[in-house]
Write an enzyme that holds these catalytic residues in place. Structure first.
Site, PDB file in Angstrom:
ATOM      1  N   ARG A 161       0.930  -1.078   0.115  1.00 25.25           N
ATOM      2  CA  ARG A 161       0.026  -0.015  -0.041  1.00 25.25           C
ATOM      3  C   ARG A 161       0.950   1.286   0.159  1.00 25.25           C
ATOM      4  O   ARG A 161       1.776   1.169   0.687  1.00 25.25           O
ATOM      5  CB  ARG A 161      -0.759  -0.041   1.195  1.00 25.25           C
ATOM      6  N   THR A 196      -9.613   0.260  -9.966  1.00 24.13           N
ATOM      7  CA  THR A 196      -8.673  -0.915  -9.344  1.00 24.13           C
ATOM      8  C   THR A 196      -8.951  -2.050 -10.088  1.00 24.13           C
ATOM      9  O   THR A 196      -9.727  -1.981 -10.982  1.00 24.13           O
ATOM     10  CB  THR A 196      -9.296  -0.717  -7.909  1.00 24.13           C
ATOM     11  N   THR A 236      -4.051  -0.687  -7.561  1.00 21.65           N
ATOM     12  CA  THR A 236      -4.765   0.492  -7.738  1.00 21.65           C
ATOM     13  C   THR A 236      -3.982   1.569  -7.749  1.00 21.65           C
ATOM     14  O   THR A 236      -2.978   1.757  -7.389  1.00 21.65           O
ATOM     15  CB  THR A 236      -5.860   0.664  -6.742  1.00 21.65           C
ATOM     16  N   ASN A 257      -6.160   4.352  -7.196  1.00 23.48           N
ATOM     17  CA  ASN A 257      -7.500   4.905  -6.471  1.00 23.48           C
ATOM     18  C   ASN A 257      -8.407   5.518  -7.708  1.00 23.48           C
ATOM     19  O   ASN A 257      -9.360   4.620  -8.005  1.00 23.48           O
ATOM     20  CB  ASN A 257      -6.913   5.931  -5.568  1.00 23.48           C
ATOM     21  N   ASP A 271      -7.659   8.181   0.487  1.00 24.80           N
ATOM     22  CA  ASP A 271      -8.164   7.253   1.503  1.00 24.80           C
ATOM     23  C   ASP A 271      -8.140   7.523   2.790  1.00 24.80           C
ATOM     24  O   ASP A 271      -8.787   6.705   3.746  1.00 24.80           O
ATOM     25  CB  ASP A 271      -7.691   5.816   0.945  1.00 24.80           C
ATOM     26  N   SER A 313      -7.800   0.817   3.664  1.00 25.03           N
ATOM     27  CA  SER A 313      -8.271   0.302   2.079  1.00 25.03           C
ATOM     28  C   SER A 313      -9.250  -0.706   2.260  1.00 25.03           C
ATOM     29  O   SER A 313      -9.554  -1.228   3.376  1.00 25.03           O
ATOM     30  CB  SER A 313      -6.915  -0.418   1.456  1.00 25.03           C
ATOM     31  N   SER A 314     -10.137  -0.772   1.233  1.00 27.37           N
ATOM     32  CA  SER A 314     -11.169  -1.764   1.013  1.00 27.37           C
ATOM     33  C   SER A 314     -10.583  -3.133   0.447  1.00 27.37           C
ATOM     34  O   SER A 314     -11.157  -4.017   0.533  1.00 27.37           O
ATOM     35  CB  SER A 314     -12.392  -1.394   0.475  1.00 27.37           C
ATOM     36  N   GLY A 371     -13.705  -1.831  -6.569  1.00 23.92           N
ATOM     37  CA  GLY A 371     -15.178  -1.229  -6.423  1.00 23.92           C
ATOM     38  C   GLY A 371     -15.055  -0.240  -5.165  1.00 23.92           C
ATOM     39  O   GLY A 371     -16.066   0.117  -4.590  1.00 23.92           O
ATOM     40  N   GLY A 372     -13.778  -0.014  -4.714  1.00 20.86           N
ATOM     41  CA  GLY A 372     -13.783   0.961  -3.424  1.00 20.86           C
ATOM     42  C   GLY A 372     -14.371   0.375  -2.377  1.00 20.86           C
ATOM     43  O   GLY A 372     -14.319  -0.761  -2.020  1.00 20.86           O
TER      44      GLY A 372
HETATM   45  O1  DON Z   1      -7.858   1.389  -1.652  1.00 22.22           O
HETATM   46  C1  DON Z   1      -9.177   1.362  -1.537  1.00 22.22           C
HETATM   47  O2  DON Z   1      -9.954   0.920  -1.013  1.00 22.22           O
HETATM   48  C2  DON Z   1      -9.469   2.357  -2.820  1.00 22.22           C
HETATM   49  N1  DON Z   1      -8.489   3.114  -3.084  1.00 22.22           N
HETATM   50  C3  DON Z   1      -9.875   1.394  -3.860  1.00 22.22           C
HETATM   51  C4  DON Z   1     -10.505   2.268  -4.947  1.00 22.22           C
HETATM   52  C5  DON Z   1     -10.887   1.446  -6.030  1.00 22.22           C
HETATM   53  O3  DON Z   1     -11.436   0.172  -5.893  1.00 22.22           O
HETATM   54  C6  DON Z   1     -11.811   1.757  -7.109  1.00 22.22           C
HETATM   55  N2  DON Z   1     -12.325   1.027  -7.984  1.00 22.22           N
HETATM   56  N3  DON Z   1     -13.250   0.682  -8.736  1.00 22.22           N
END
Ligand code: DON
Length: 563
Positions: free
Chosen positions: A94, A373, A391, A393, A415, A444-445, A466-467
């Protein structure tokens, strides 16, 4: 797709093939995953990257090769866990806040968050971790020389590749952001007869010679080819000239970390996933909360199944928002959050018949999701598994590229909690546990996850973009496979729901029955139709031998390649 040997599932076919080629050359799942990730940095620039970060969870059969090969700092006990007839480890690459970062760096003088600075400036960039993470994983656990693993990415950057309809569309959509940066414009766009930049059309070749040169430096010198020398200097110069914070010292100080994966049993199976700052704790809490519900009899995507699942999502998100961040010596011990007494107390707050709205907080705007991502999953012929999510982001990160080095930078600093109570790009309302501080990594997710059968044999590798929807997506993929007994393809394809406490909305994809929607409304949920969530390209080691892959139909340009 089925394979009699190994298989790679990823967001783009040339990159999946780059990984499969390592398997054919005698490499293992780690060689294949690293080759695919580097190739995605060339062929899938919205999310594949050298300038971002991510997480990887791996399992390999046999004894750990890592100790004694310089993979662990002296005095550190092994992070590897034995599982079945092999061992597992998690790799945390990360991004990290630079040394000069401060907690209030995205606040205006009136205390509000400057969203532009948090997502579209050089201040939004975390110290990149991808090159450190991929080279560390490959050096410690791969079998092939790094130069072999990087060769396909270098060839794709040097010779170019035909732009896919998906990439052409992504570059067209992101043009307003990318064209504001002359370096990014030069990397990806052509000039039309009137002298205006235009995105490459499907089928036109995209060559990236500067990126090829950076990849070659990495093939030669490993992580040092990125964290020192000309690439590091170019990045630090851009920062100094245009108001960023990252220095060459930040780049040299950055270390990818080998960590013990988070482990929990679920209905007899063993799940391994990414500990914080990864998203695995939220995923495991969510599954633990619904574990005793009779989901098999209430059935896939019925209101009686979705109601407790959504209430569990909200409870898990409340813990995430209040308690989670990059763990440090002074942070809350996290293991109790997964233990049954705590989970049982939390579960007791689920009313079986009524939605519990989060008290007295305002409704937040709906979330937008991009293609930002990317997740890849690999199985090798010996059952070795890798789940890797990476990712920048937002799509194409902050849309700023490093001159002379040919790659885009992340905006992962968004984030962090810019200000407690104020939402980030994913609508996440986070707390002080995720505050910005030098050297910290933003929560992060992303939750690359492996599943082992009750006899300890390797089974599934999965993960998703998918954040904030990543953890809820994965919970549903796993429930569909492990509890509802659907095959992997159906488990990945079935319509999904999402809730994250704030906003108090149950987002759902197309495909829920009108009956289910009505019953959930009767229980007090506010439903909202959502665009597709996640892209959970997954693989499975088959009991019959060989492996199979399920490409998420939400992103049909994803692809599998076989050994
Ligand atoms: O780490 C995270 O949770 C976010 N930066 C991820 C971003 C993400 O998955 C966007 N995608 N669709």
């Amino acid at each position: 797709m089925l394979s009699s040997g190994g298989i790679v599932a990823a967001q783009e076919g040339l990159a999946a093939e780059a990984g499969a080629r390592q398997l054919r050359a005698g490499g293992n799942a780690v060689d294949a995953a690293v080759a695919t990730a580097f190739a995605l940095a060339v062929t899938h620039p919205p999310a594949g990257n050298l300038g971002g970060g991510g997480f990887l969870v791996l399992w390999l059969p046999g004894a750990s090769p890592a100790r004694g090969r310089g993979c662990l700092p002296a005095g550190v006990s092994s992070p590897e866990r034995s599982i079945g007839r092999g061992f597992a480890v998690a790799v945390n690459f990360r991004e990290e806040a630079p040394h000069a970062a401060t907690a209030g760096m995205f606040l205006r003088s009136d205390g509000s968050v400057d969203r532009q600075r948090a997502t579209s400036s050089l201040l939004s960039v975390g110290v990149p971790g991808s090159v450190a993470g991929l080279t560390l994983s490959q050096r410690c656990y791969g079998r092939l020389p790094l130069a072999t693993v990087l060769a396909p990415a270098i060839a794709l950057a040097d010779n170019g590749f035909p732009v896919s309809p998906a990439l052409s569309a992504a570059l067209t959509d992101a043009a307003p952001r990318l064209l504001a940066d002359p370096t990014a414009c030069g990397l990806f766009y052509r000039t039309d007869p009137q002298g205006r930049p235009r995105a490459p059309r499907p089928g036109e070749r995209l060559r990236q010679p500067l990126l090829a040169r950076t990849l070659r430096r990495i093939a030669l010198d490993g992580d040092r080819g990125f964290s020192s020398g000309p690439v590091a200097s170019a990045l630090a110069r851009l920062m100094a000239e245009r108001g960023g914070l990252i220095t060459t010292a930040d780049l040299q100080r950055y270390r990818a970390r080998l960590e013990a994966p988070l482990v929990r049993r679920f209905r007899g199976q063993t799940l391994l996933t990414m500990p914080p700052p990864g998203g695995g704790l939220t995923l495991l809490q969510l599954l633990a909360l619904v574990e005793p519900f009779p989901l098999e009899s209430t059935g896939l995507n019925s209101a009686r199944t979705l109601h407790p699942l959504v209430e569990a999502m909200n409870l898990a998100y409340r813990d995430r928002n209040d308690l989670l961040g990059d763990p440090g010596p002074a942070s809350t011990p996290l293991r109790p959050l997964l233990e049954e007494p705590y989970i049982a107390a939390l579960r007791a707050r689920i009313d079986p018949d009524r939605h519990r709205p989060p008290a007295a907080l305002p409704l937040r705007p709906p979330l937008a999701e991009g293609t930002n991502t990317t997740h890849l999953s690999v199985a090798d012929r010996k059952g070795g598994l890798v789940a890797l999510t990476t990712t920048l982001n937002l799509p194409f990160g902050n849309a700023i590229a490093v001159p002379e080095a040919g790659f885009l930078l992340n905006n992962e600093m968004d984030d962090f909690t810019a200000s407690p109570g104020q939402p980030n790009a994913f609508g996440l309302v986070q707390g002080p546990a995720n505050a910005i501080a030098p050297g910290r990594r933003p929560l992060s997710s992303m939750a690359p996850t492996l599943v082992f059968r009750s006899d300890g044999t390797p089974w599934i590798a999965t993960g998703s973009p998918g954040g904030s929807r990543i953890t809820t997506t994965l919970a549903q993929v796993l429930l569909n496979r492990l509890v509802h007994g659907r095959n992997l393809a159906t488990s990945v394809a079935a319509p999904r729901v999402h809730s994250q406490l704030w906003p108090d909305v149950l987002s759902h994809e197309e495909g829920l029955s009108p009956d289910t929607i009505r019953l959930l409304e009767t229980m007090g949920h506010s439903l909202r139709l959502s665009p597709a969530m996640g892209a959970a390209h997954s693989v499975e080691v088959r009991l019959e031998g060989g492996s199979s892959a399920a490409i998420d139909p939400r992103r049909p340009e994803g692809a599998a390649a076989v050994e």
